[in-house]
Design an enzyme around this catalytic site. Structure first.
Site, PDB file in Angstrom:
ATOM      1  N   SER A   1      73.831 -11.862  28.101  1.00 22.09           N
ATOM      2  CA  SER A   1      72.689 -10.955  28.260  1.00 22.09           C
ATOM      3  C   SER A   1      72.887 -10.020  29.433  1.00 22.09           C
ATOM      4  O   SER A   1      72.419  -8.875  29.420  1.00 22.09           O
ATOM      5  CB  SER A   1      71.399 -11.757  28.486  1.00 22.09           C
ATOM      6  OG  SER A   1      70.902 -12.259  27.286  1.00 22.09           O
TER       7      SER A   1
ATOM      8  N   HIS B   1      63.526 -12.203  32.099  1.00 15.64           N
ATOM      9  CA  HIS B   1      64.817 -11.878  31.502  1.00 15.64           C
ATOM     10  C   HIS B   1      64.954 -10.365  31.331  1.00 15.64           C
ATOM     11  O   HIS B   1      65.970  -9.757  31.706  1.00 15.64           O
ATOM     12  CB  HIS B   1      64.937 -12.600  30.146  1.00 15.64           C
ATOM     13  CG  HIS B   1      66.239 -12.373  29.443  1.00 15.64           C
ATOM     14  ND1 HIS B   1      66.466 -11.296  28.620  1.00 15.64           N
ATOM     15  CD2 HIS B   1      67.373 -13.119  29.416  1.00 15.64           C
ATOM     16  CE1 HIS B   1      67.686 -11.367  28.114  1.00 15.64           C
ATOM     17  NE2 HIS B   1      68.255 -12.473  28.587  1.00 15.64           N
TER      18      HIS B   1
ATOM     19  N   ASN C   1      67.855   3.635  45.451  1.00 17.85           N
ATOM     20  CA  ASN C   1      66.798   4.123  46.333  1.00 17.85           C
ATOM     21  C   ASN C   1      66.779   3.436  47.693  1.00 17.85           C
ATOM     22  O   ASN C   1      65.807   3.522  48.417  1.00 17.85           O
ATOM     23  CB  ASN C   1      65.441   3.934  45.647  1.00 17.85           C
ATOM     24  CG  ASN C   1      65.229   2.486  45.213  1.00 17.85           C
ATOM     25  OD1 ASN C   1      65.935   1.590  45.667  1.00 17.85           O
ATOM     26  ND2 ASN C   1      64.274   2.255  44.336  1.00 17.85           N
TER      27      ASN C   1
ATOM     28  N   TYR D   1      77.175  -8.415  12.880  1.00 15.99           N
ATOM     29  CA  TYR D   1      77.124  -7.348  11.875  1.00 15.99           C
ATOM     30  C   TYR D   1      78.089  -6.207  12.215  1.00 15.99           C
ATOM     31  O   TYR D   1      78.378  -5.357  11.364  1.00 15.99           O
ATOM     32  CB  TYR D   1      75.714  -6.760  11.793  1.00 15.99           C
ATOM     33  CG  TYR D   1      74.703  -7.629  11.102  1.00 15.99           C
ATOM     34  CD1 TYR D   1      74.957  -8.170   9.844  1.00 15.99           C
ATOM     35  CD2 TYR D   1      73.475  -7.887  11.690  1.00 15.99           C
ATOM     36  CE1 TYR D   1      74.009  -8.968   9.199  1.00 15.99           C
ATOM     37  CE2 TYR D   1      72.518  -8.677  11.059  1.00 15.99           C
ATOM     38  CZ  TYR D   1      72.791  -9.214   9.815  1.00 15.99           C
ATOM     39  OH  TYR D   1      71.849  -9.988   9.183  1.00 15.99           O
TER      40      TYR D   1
ATOM     41  N   ASN E   1      75.982 -17.182  23.903  1.00 14.73           N
ATOM     42  CA  ASN E   1      76.445 -18.107  24.947  1.00 14.73           C
ATOM     43  C   ASN E   1      76.746 -19.504  24.407  1.00 14.73           C
ATOM     44  O   ASN E   1      76.451 -20.507  25.042  1.00 14.73           O
ATOM     45  CB  ASN E   1      75.365 -18.233  26.041  1.00 14.73           C
ATOM     46  CG  ASN E   1      75.008 -16.894  26.648  1.00 14.73           C
ATOM     47  OD1 ASN E   1      75.855 -16.045  26.825  1.00 14.73           O
ATOM     48  ND2 ASN E   1      73.732 -16.702  26.953  1.00 14.73           N
TER      49      ASN E   1
ATOM     50  N   ASP F   1      63.549  -6.775  24.664  1.00 15.27           N
ATOM     51  CA  ASP F   1      63.678  -7.917  25.551  1.00 15.27           C
ATOM     52  C   ASP F   1      62.322  -8.585  25.760  1.00 15.27           C
ATOM     53  O   ASP F   1      61.405  -8.409  24.949  1.00 15.27           O
ATOM     54  CB  ASP F   1      64.285  -7.462  26.880  1.00 15.27           C
ATOM     55  CG  ASP F   1      65.279  -8.454  27.443  1.00 15.27           C
ATOM     56  OD1 ASP F   1      64.880  -9.607  27.694  1.00 15.27           O
ATOM     57  OD2 ASP F   1      66.446  -8.069  27.642  1.00 15.27           O
TER      58      ASP F   1
END
Length: 723
Positions: free
Chosen positions: A257, A97, A110, A198, A186, A62
């Site tokens: 994503s 991102h 947490n 693939y 998108n 990323d």
């Protein structure tokens, strides 16, 4: 060049909270409510069970990661990252991102912000973007780095509109060690982008999953690329208005994503729980447990459907029980359950701890507490204490021309019972009304020679066997439960036939057979031979019996526990009665049984003979306050094992690297440490030819032969009216 797969930033939310530790999963309710993906996937119970993805490395290819975000600051599960653009360890995230997708995947629970699908997975951030694009060479280097550094899941929230290099993807697929999760894109297109497209190629070896985005209503987002020609390998997951870490705060983002790390997180949970699974197995599990959306079956829009993490973690297809000698017993998960019962001569605690690992269709191990189904406790009910009406209300006797007497007793009636019951835990009386329909009968033919034939159904053999077949029977009513051969109790609702023959003065011989009419698998058949002596004031009976049952002493289980086999039990009961005077009668009985060792079957590797004993004593007084009324006192100790064991082969765990079973044994000692006994006082009187009243008080001590079990108390009054 590869582009990011998120659409737009809706809202940025700053946070002043600082994370000081990331070792304990303890989210707050508000944190859960803010965890969009976890919430929409219904994963709270999964996490509460401790299924958190611990120990699994997930590589995020990323834009990098903001380590100042409160979800990742001082987080020990964030591994040293890699910059595939320049070869450094600089993973600074200028676009946020990668910070957002990583929060969806693995933000810890947490008490700060939100938490991810796999909150204790280890994150390997691999920065492949240089600005808003990523070169094919950087992606290949990133994939190679992920594989070389132990990643079991590789998340690619990126894509291109044309084929891109596949060399590194081929190598990962061939190794079959890492699930590759790729965003569909998108572009509102009919097919996914590359490299997700693939997935349909045979060389991917079933290790790649394509992920589209749906909204909170499980509708495909308008921007999301559809399944198209990758439908067999396509899932959808939440991808609209997803809140997650962003910069040093939080933000809502939308895109495929955001959907991809939800699937990557699920893959981490599965892999963490079953680390020996191959990547293709993990992928197949998620694809085959998806919730079908759109057109029935796999379709070109939703592919396999919506990710269902709960189903993915649940067993699939069947359970296989494995034993150390190589035996396997497979039970389909679609098979209806079998009611399991323990041998009545043992105690519930005997089977506690009998656990084994069982394996589903994919070889995943699950802990099955087999003993739990055999550890249920019984309760003394008011019905069991009050029993049948003291006498049959429909009786007919006929003297035949030969001098023989034919007696027919039948109970086919509606009984209205009004009772007051008291339990050991609730000492207040509780009025109780019960209506029951009874159907049972006995026919007896007494020839002048003394030869007697009897037959009946409804489990009424006790009316003509043992001491209840003697001339003192009418004076023993109320103590019959303590006097009969206990083997008959293993043939519920039986039909029976018996023949009695005089053997000389005072002596009678009898043979009988009882065949159970019950439909439960544990029911048995009993053959009896009896020898009786009576002289008008005293009686003695010796009853030898043989029980054949599908089960063992009332115990029955699934075939893997081996208690579904036929066993044989021999037993002898010696009972006696003594008329102390015209009103008082003293009686008692003692029984011993011997059950042959069961054969090895399923998990049951060996068993020993089971020996049990029981006894009962009673005192009856008649004509107390009304003519022919009876007051009885009994103390009854049912059969209890004196010896007997069952040894099972169990799987105590698995080798985490291979999934191979680790075997052990578990021995069940059927001999309890305490003995159950029930003390009972009963009063019965007839009000008219069709009505009677009975009252009873019973105290059961050490129920089920369990010394730690609380005593049970039952009291009741019943009025019987025949209609």
């Amino acid at each position: 060049m590869r582009k990011l797969h998120h659409l737009f930033l809706m809202t940025a939310l700053a946070s002043a909270c600082q994370l000081t530790a990331a070792q304990t999963f303890a989210p707050t309710t508000s944190e859960y409510n803010w965890s969009t993906t976890v919430n929409q996937l219904g994963m709270r119970n999964i996490h509460n069970q401790g299924i958190l993805g611990e120990g699994v490395i997930v590589a995020m290819l990323d834009t990098g990661l903001n380590l100042a975000n409160p979800e990742f600051s001082n987080n020990s599960r964030i591994l040293r990252g890699y910059n595939a653009v320049d070869g450094s360890s600089d993973i600074a995230d200028n676009l946020n991102h990668g910070t957002h997708t990583t929060g969806i995947l693995a933000a810890p629970g947490n008490g700060t912000g939100m938490y991810g699908v796999a909150p204790e997975a280890s994150v390997l951030m691999i920065k492949v973007f240089n600005g808003g694009t990523a070169a094919a060479s950087a992606i290949n280097r990133g994939i190679d780095y992920a594989a070389a550094n132990g990643a079991r899941v590789i998340n690619l929230s990126l894509g291109a509109t044309s084929p891109t290099g596949d060399a590194s993807l081929r190598a990962v697929a061939a190794a079959n060690n890492a699930v590759m999760v790729v965003a569909a894109g998108n572009d509102s297109a009919s097919n996914p982008n590359w490299p997700s497209r693939y997935a349909k190629e045979s060389w991917t070896n079933g290790t790649m999953i394509v992920v589209g985005a749906v909204d909170a209503n499980k509708r495909l987002a308008s921007f999301s690329n559809k399944a198209g020609d990758t439908a067999q390998f396509y899932l959808v997951a939440p991808g609209v208005n997803i809140i997650s870490s962003y910069g040093t705060g939080y933000a809502y983002l939308t895109g495929t994503s955001m959907a991809a790390p939800a699937v990557s997180g699920a893959a981490a949970l599965i892999t963490g729980y079953w680390p020996y699974l191959r990547a293709s197995q993990v992928a197949a599990i998620m694809l085959n447990t998806a919730d079908d959306l759109g057109a029935p079956g796999v379709d070109a829009v939703y592919g396999r459907g919506m990710l269902n993490v709960n189903r993915a973690l649940s067993p699939i297809g069947s359970y296989t029980y494995r034993t150390a000698n190589g035996g396997r017993t497979t039970v389909s998960l679609n098979t209806s359950g079998v009611m399991s019962t323990r041998p009545s001569v043992s105690t519930p605690s005997a089977f506690q701890g009998l656990k084994t690992e069982v394996f589903d269709e994919y070889g995943r191990n699950y802990t099955s507490d087999e003993g739990a189904a055999l550890s249920g406790r019984s309760v003394m009910t008011l019905n069991s204490v009050l029993g049948r009406p003291d006498r049959m209300l429909d009786a007919a006797e006929q003297v035949l021309s030969s001098g023989s007497r034919l007696t027919r007793l039948q109970s086919r009636q509606t009984e209205v019972q009004q009772s007051l019951r008291v339990s050991a835990h609730n000492q207040s009386g509780e009025p109780w009304n019960h209506v029951q329909h009874a159907d049972a009968s006995v026919v007896m033919l007494r020839q002048a020679s003394g030869l007697t034939f009897s037959a009946g159904d409804g489990g009424l053999s006790g009316m003509s066997l043992g001491l209840m077949g003697s001339s003192l029977a009418s004076r023993l009513s109320g103590t019959d439960s303590a006097l009969g051969n206990p083997l008959l109790g293993f043939a519920p609702s039986h039909q029976f036939a018996a023949m009695a023959m005089p053997l000389g003065r005072h002596w009678t011989g009898r043979v009988a057979a009882a065949r159970s009419k019950a439909y439960d698998a544990a029911a048995g058949d009993v053959n009896l031979v009896e020898l009786s002596y009576e002289n008008g004031t005293q009686a003695l009976n010796v009853s030898a019996g043989q029980l054949t049952e599908q089960g063992m002493l009332g115990g029955y289980s699934k075939r893997q526990l081996g208690l579904n086999q036929q066993t044989g039990t021999n037993g002898i009961t010696v009972s006696g009665a003594w008329a102390l005077n015209a009103k008082w009668m003293l009686t008692g009985a003692v029984s011993r049984t011997h059950t042959g060792a069961p054969s090895a079957s399923g998990m049951l590797m060996a068993g020993t003979d089971v020996r049990a004993d029981g006894y009962g004593i009673g005192l009856v007084r008649q004509d107390n306050w009304r003519a022919d009324d009876r007051l009885s006192f009994t103390l009854n100790a049912p059969l209890r094992a004196r010896s007997g064991t069952l040894t099972y082969s169990v799987v105590t765990g698995v080798n985490e690297a291979t999934g191979d079973p680790v075997y052990g044994t578990h021995t069940v000692n059927l001999s309890p440490t305490a003995r159950e006994w029930t003390a009972e006082t009963r009063y019965v009187t007839r009000l008219s030819a069709s009505t009677s009243v009975s009252a009873v008080a019973a105290l059961r001590v050490h129920p089920d032969h369990d010394g730690s079990a609380p005593s049970q108390l039952a009291m009741g009054v019943r009025f019987n009216q025949a209609f």
